[in-house]
Write a protein that holds these residues in place. Structure first.
Motif, PDB file in Angstrom:
ATOM      1  N   ALA A  65      -0.380   4.660   1.054  1.00 53.94           N
ATOM      2  CA  ALA A  65      -0.859   4.962   2.386  1.00 53.94           C
ATOM      3  C   ALA A  65       0.612   4.950   3.112  1.00 53.94           C
ATOM      4  O   ALA A  65       0.555   5.665   4.117  1.00 53.94           O
ATOM      5  CB  ALA A  65      -1.717   3.927   3.008  1.00 53.94           C
ATOM      6  N   CYS A  66       1.519   4.270   2.966  1.00 55.52           N
ATOM      7  CA  CYS A  66       2.759   4.230   3.512  1.00 55.52           C
ATOM      8  C   CYS A  66       3.806   4.247   2.603  1.00 55.52           C
ATOM      9  O   CYS A  66       4.542   3.321   1.997  1.00 55.52           O
ATOM     10  CB  CYS A  66       2.801   2.770   4.248  1.00 55.52           C
ATOM     11  SG  CYS A  66       4.484   2.496   5.083  1.00 55.52           S
ATOM     12  N   LYS A 112      -4.722   8.494   5.433  1.00 50.31           N
ATOM     13  CA  LYS A 112      -5.169   7.048   5.426  1.00 50.31           C
ATOM     14  C   LYS A 112      -5.245   6.576   6.839  1.00 50.31           C
ATOM     15  O   LYS A 112      -5.678   5.325   7.371  1.00 50.31           O
ATOM     16  CB  LYS A 112      -3.895   6.257   5.034  1.00 50.31           C
ATOM     17  CG  LYS A 112      -3.897   6.551   3.242  1.00 50.31           C
ATOM     18  CD  LYS A 112      -5.045   6.207   2.478  1.00 50.31           C
ATOM     19  CE  LYS A 112      -4.907   6.693   0.962  1.00 50.31           C
ATOM     20  NZ  LYS A 112      -5.973   6.221   0.235  1.00 50.31           N
ATOM     21  N   LEU A 153      -5.272  -0.145   7.163  1.00 52.76           N
ATOM     22  CA  LEU A 153      -3.785  -0.420   6.902  1.00 52.76           C
ATOM     23  C   LEU A 153      -3.235  -1.316   7.986  1.00 52.76           C
ATOM     24  O   LEU A 153      -3.432  -0.794   9.291  1.00 52.76           O
ATOM     25  CB  LEU A 153      -3.166   1.000   6.895  1.00 52.76           C
ATOM     26  CG  LEU A 153      -1.606   0.845   6.026  1.00 52.76           C
ATOM     27  CD1 LEU A 153      -1.730   0.286   4.580  1.00 52.76           C
ATOM     28  CD2 LEU A 153      -0.963   2.194   6.282  1.00 52.76           C
ATOM     29  N   ALA A 172       0.759  -1.342  -0.136  1.00 55.13           N
ATOM     30  CA  ALA A 172       0.027  -0.014  -0.045  1.00 55.13           C
ATOM     31  C   ALA A 172       0.914   1.249   0.018  1.00 55.13           C
ATOM     32  O   ALA A 172       0.989   2.060   0.940  1.00 55.13           O
ATOM     33  CB  ALA A 172      -0.992  -0.030   1.323  1.00 55.13           C
ATOM     34  N   PHE A 210       3.263   7.133   7.616  1.00 56.78           N
ATOM     35  CA  PHE A 210       1.862   6.940   7.022  1.00 56.78           C
ATOM     36  C   PHE A 210       1.071   8.209   6.861  1.00 56.78           C
ATOM     37  O   PHE A 210       1.374   9.133   7.692  1.00 56.78           O
ATOM     38  CB  PHE A 210       0.991   6.171   7.843  1.00 56.78           C
ATOM     39  CG  PHE A 210       1.750   4.952   8.644  1.00 56.78           C
ATOM     40  CD1 PHE A 210       2.051   3.656   7.752  1.00 56.78           C
ATOM     41  CD2 PHE A 210       2.057   4.795  10.049  1.00 56.78           C
ATOM     42  CE1 PHE A 210       2.279   2.713   8.178  1.00 56.78           C
ATOM     43  CE2 PHE A 210       2.675   3.730  10.250  1.00 56.78           C
ATOM     44  CZ  PHE A 210       2.719   2.551   9.720  1.00 56.78           C
ATOM     45  N   VAL A 270       3.350  -4.258   4.306  1.00 55.53           N
ATOM     46  CA  VAL A 270       2.462  -2.900   4.840  1.00 55.53           C
ATOM     47  C   VAL A 270       1.141  -3.146   3.681  1.00 55.53           C
ATOM     48  O   VAL A 270       1.461  -2.626   2.469  1.00 55.53           O
ATOM     49  CB  VAL A 270       3.082  -1.670   4.806  1.00 55.53           C
ATOM     50  CG1 VAL A 270       2.182  -0.699   5.469  1.00 55.53           C
ATOM     51  CG2 VAL A 270       4.502  -1.831   5.782  1.00 55.53           C
ATOM     52  N   ARG A 271       0.207  -3.643   3.975  1.00 57.09           N
ATOM     53  CA  ARG A 271      -0.947  -3.709   3.182  1.00 57.09           C
ATOM     54  C   ARG A 271      -2.409  -3.468   3.814  1.00 57.09           C
ATOM     55  O   ARG A 271      -2.265  -2.903   5.123  1.00 57.09           O
ATOM     56  CB  ARG A 271      -1.147  -5.270   2.699  1.00 57.09           C
ATOM     57  CG  ARG A 271      -1.120  -6.236   3.850  1.00 57.09           C
ATOM     58  CD  ARG A 271      -1.498  -7.577   3.298  1.00 57.09           C
ATOM     59  NE  ARG A 271      -1.448  -8.647   4.270  1.00 57.09           N
ATOM     60  CZ  ARG A 271      -2.444  -8.818   5.132  1.00 57.09           C
ATOM     61  NH1 ARG A 271      -3.527  -8.052   5.296  1.00 57.09           N
ATOM     62  NH2 ARG A 271      -2.302  -9.769   6.246  1.00 57.09           N
ATOM     63  N   TYR A 272      -3.442  -3.522   3.049  1.00 60.62           N
ATOM     64  CA  TYR A 272      -4.757  -3.208   3.821  1.00 60.62           C
ATOM     65  C   TYR A 272      -5.005  -4.693   4.221  1.00 60.62           C
ATOM     66  O   TYR A 272      -4.789  -5.681   3.745  1.00 60.62           O
ATOM     67  CB  TYR A 272      -5.835  -2.765   2.602  1.00 60.62           C
ATOM     68  CG  TYR A 272      -5.532  -1.294   2.469  1.00 60.62           C
ATOM     69  CD1 TYR A 272      -5.833  -0.375   3.146  1.00 60.62           C
ATOM     70  CD2 TYR A 272      -4.870  -0.901   1.142  1.00 60.62           C
ATOM     71  CE1 TYR A 272      -5.664   1.048   3.054  1.00 60.62           C
ATOM     72  CE2 TYR A 272      -4.500   0.496   0.924  1.00 60.62           C
ATOM     73  CZ  TYR A 272      -4.995   1.373   2.001  1.00 60.62           C
ATOM     74  OH  TYR A 272      -4.590   2.643   1.539  1.00 60.62           O
TER      75      TYR A 272
END
Length: 458
Positions: free
Chosen positions: A216-217, A346, A306, A213, A342, A282-284
Motif C-alpha cells: 500500500a505504501c 489502497k 492504512l 504495508a 500511497f 506505516v501499517r493497517y
C-alpha cells in the motif's frame, strides 16, 4: 481544481488571452467549469497605516483612528472593526473610492459622521473588497506593506481564477505543475517551473520509519527540522495563492504543506516531533483502534484502513487526514515532515467510507507521481526555512518497493494513431507531442517504444 491565471503565467509565457487558454483546456478534456475574478472592481483603495486608535466617546463598539494614507495626509477614520489597533496596516478606502456591493450597486466613499465624529474614508475587510464571503475584521496586511500603495497592485488582484473539472483519470492535473504542463503542451510553449533551492543539512537528527504495508505504501520520506518559529506569519503571497485555490490560511507551517499540495500535487503532513512516541510505522489499523482527527471528530478505524502510527498508536489516516494529538501548533518547536506515496487502490473510497473528503485523498485516489516525495520535501524545506527558520536534518527516504519507479512502456504505431484519431500525423509532429508530454521514446521498426511519465496514471 482552482487555478489562478497569474500563477499559471508564472509557469508558462504566452501572449494568448485567458479565453483562448480556457478553451484549449476544455477541448483537451480538462473542462473549465467556472471563471471568477479574485476581487471586485473596486477603485481608490490604498495601504493605510493606523497610527493611533482611541475609543469613540459615544459608541462602545466604534474606534476613532488616525491613519496615514501614504500621500502626506493623516486622516481621521471611524471604524467598527474589533481588530483595529495602532500599528496595523490595512486597506484604506479614500474619499471618492468605489466599492461594488453584492446587489450590483456601488458604494461611493464620502466624508461622513458616525455618532457625531467625522470620518474621512473607510478601513476595509476582505469581504468589502470582494475577496471573501465573510471576514472577522479588517484585512491585516504585512508590516512591510508600503503605505499609500494601490491595494490592487500590492495584492496583484487583477487576476482571475478558472475552476477545472478534473476527471478521475487525470490526477496529474490536480496541481499547478500538472495544469501548466498540460497548457504548455497545448500551446507549444516552454514550461518554466520554479527552481528549488536545496537547503544545506545543518543537523543530524532523524526519526526511524518502517513500512509494514509495503503493497500500500511503497515509498515514505521523512525529515526532521528543528528549532522552527511556529508563529512566523505566512507571507501575503502564499496566503493569496491558497485563498485563490479555495484553501484557508491556518499557520505558516501548515500553509507550506498546503502550498506544496497545490504546486506539485504531493500531499504532505507535518507532525510535532515532540508529540510522536517512538518510530513511525506505516501499517493497517487494528480493529477498535481510534484516532482523533484534525477536523475534531474521533473515528473508530477498520482493519482495512492504512494508517501512519507511532509506538503508541495511529497518528494519521494515511493519504487522508492527520490526527489532532500530534498536529503542529503555535507552540511547536521541532517538526517531522512526511512525504509519501500511497497506491491509489489502497486509498480509493476510504475517505468517503468515513464520511470524509480531503484535498489529500482526492489526489492519492487518482494517483500521485511516485518520484515526487523527495522533490516535494526539498521544496517544502526551502519554504519553511525561508519563513520559519530551522535546523535542517537529512531526508530519510524509505523505498520499500523500487518497482513503483519503473515507468510503463507503450508500443505506439502510426496506423494505430490513424485508427484512433482519424487523422494522419507525421513523425515530427508525433515526436514533438511526446517530448512535450515528457515521455521518453525510441524508434522501432513499426513506430515508437514510449515510456510514460510517472505522473500519468492514465
Amino acid at each position: 481544481m482552482k487555478v489562478s491565471e497569474a500563477w499559471l503565467r508564472e509557469w508558462i509565457n504566452t501572449p494568448l488571452t485567458l479565453d483562448v487558454i480556457a478553451d484549449k483546456l476544455t477541448m483537451s478534456g480538462c473542462e473549465v467549469e467556472a471563471r471568477e475574478k479574485v476581487a471586485t472592481d473596486f477603485t481608490g483603495i490604498v495601504v493605510g497605516h493606523v497610527l493611533e486608535r482611541e475609543k469613540h466617546p459615544d459608541a462602545d463598539k466604534l474606534s476613532v483612528c488616525k491613519v496615514d494614507n501614504g500621500r502626506g495626509e493623516i486622516l481621521q477614520i471611524v471604524c467598527g472593526a474589533q481588530n483595529v489597533r495602532a500599528g496595523l496596516k490595512a486597506p484604506l478606502a479614500l474619499i471618492g473610492a468605489n466599492l461594488p456591493l453584492p446587489d450590483g450597486s456601488i458604494l461611493k466613499i464620502k466624508k461622513g459622521k458616525l455618532r457625531g465624529i467625522e470620518s474621512f474614508g473607510m478601513l476595509c475587510s476582505s469581504t468589502e473588497l470582494g475577496m471573501s464571503d465573510k471576514s472577522d475584521g479588517l484585512l491585516e496586511l504585512p508590516a512591510d506593506a508600503p503605505v499609500g500603495a494601490d491595494i490592487r497592485d500590492y495584492l496583484k488582484l487583477n487576476d482571475e481564477v478558472i475552476e477545472l473539472a478534473i476527471t478521475a483519470n487525470r490526477g496529474d492535473c490536480m496541481s499547478m505543475v500538472g495544469v501548466a504542463r498540460e497548457t504548455a503542451l497545448l500551446l507549444d510553449v516552454p514550461l518554466t517551473p520554479p527552481i528549488t533551492q536545496v537547503q544545506a543539512v545543518t543537523g543530524s537528527a532523524s526519526f526511524a520509519v518502517s513500512i509494514a504495508a509495503v503493497e500500500a505504501c511503497p515509498r515514505y520520506a521523512g525529515r526532521v527540522i528543528r528549532n522552527v518559529n511556529p508563529q512566523a506569519p505566512t507571507p501575503i503571497w502564499m496566503q493569496e495563492t491558497l485563498r485563490r485555490a479555495g484553501i484557508r490560511s491556518i499557520s505558516a507551517l501548515v500553509d507550506v504543506t498546503n502550498y506544496i499540495l497545490l504546486e506539485l500535487g504531493q500531499p504532505m503532513h507535518a507532525f510535532d516531533l515532540d508529540k510522536l512516541q517512538g518510530a513511525i510505522d506505516v501499517r493497517y489499523a487494528r480493529d477498535g483502534e481510534s484516532l482523533a482527527m484534525l477536523d475534531g471528530q474521533t473515528v473508530s478505524l477498520r482493519s482495512d484502513t492504512l494508517v501512519i502510527a507511532d509506538q503508541a498508536g495511529a497518528v494519521a489516516m494515511a493519504g487522508i487526514m492527520g490526527g489532532e494529538p500530534t498536529s503542529v501548533t503555535s507552540q511547536t518547536q521541532h517538526l517531522f515532515l512526511e512525504s509519501a506515496h500511497f497506491r491509489p487502490a489502497k486509498i480509493m473510497g476510504k475517505a468517503r467510507s468515513y464520511g470524509l473528503q480531503t484535498d489529500s485523498s482526492a489526489r492519492f485516489e487518482r494517483g500521485v507521481d511516485p518520484s515526487l516525495p523527495v522533490q516535494a520535501m526539498e521544496r517544502a524545506t526551502q519554504l519553511i526555512v525561508e519563513i520559519c527558520g530551522g535546523e535542517v536534518c537529512p531526508i530519510v527516504d524509505t523505498l520499500a518497493d523500487a518497482s513503483v519507479l519503473e515507468p510503463k512502456t507503450i508500443n505506439l504505431r502510426p496506423n494505430r494513431i490513424q485508427r484512433v484519431l482519424g487523422i494522419t500525423m507525421d513523425e515530427a509532429t508525433v515526436e514533438g507531442v511526446l517530448q512535450r508530454l515528457h515521455c521518453e521514446f525510441s524508434k522501432t521498426a513499426d513506430g515508437w517504444l514510449v515510456k510514460a511519465p510517472l505522473a500519468r496514471f492514465d
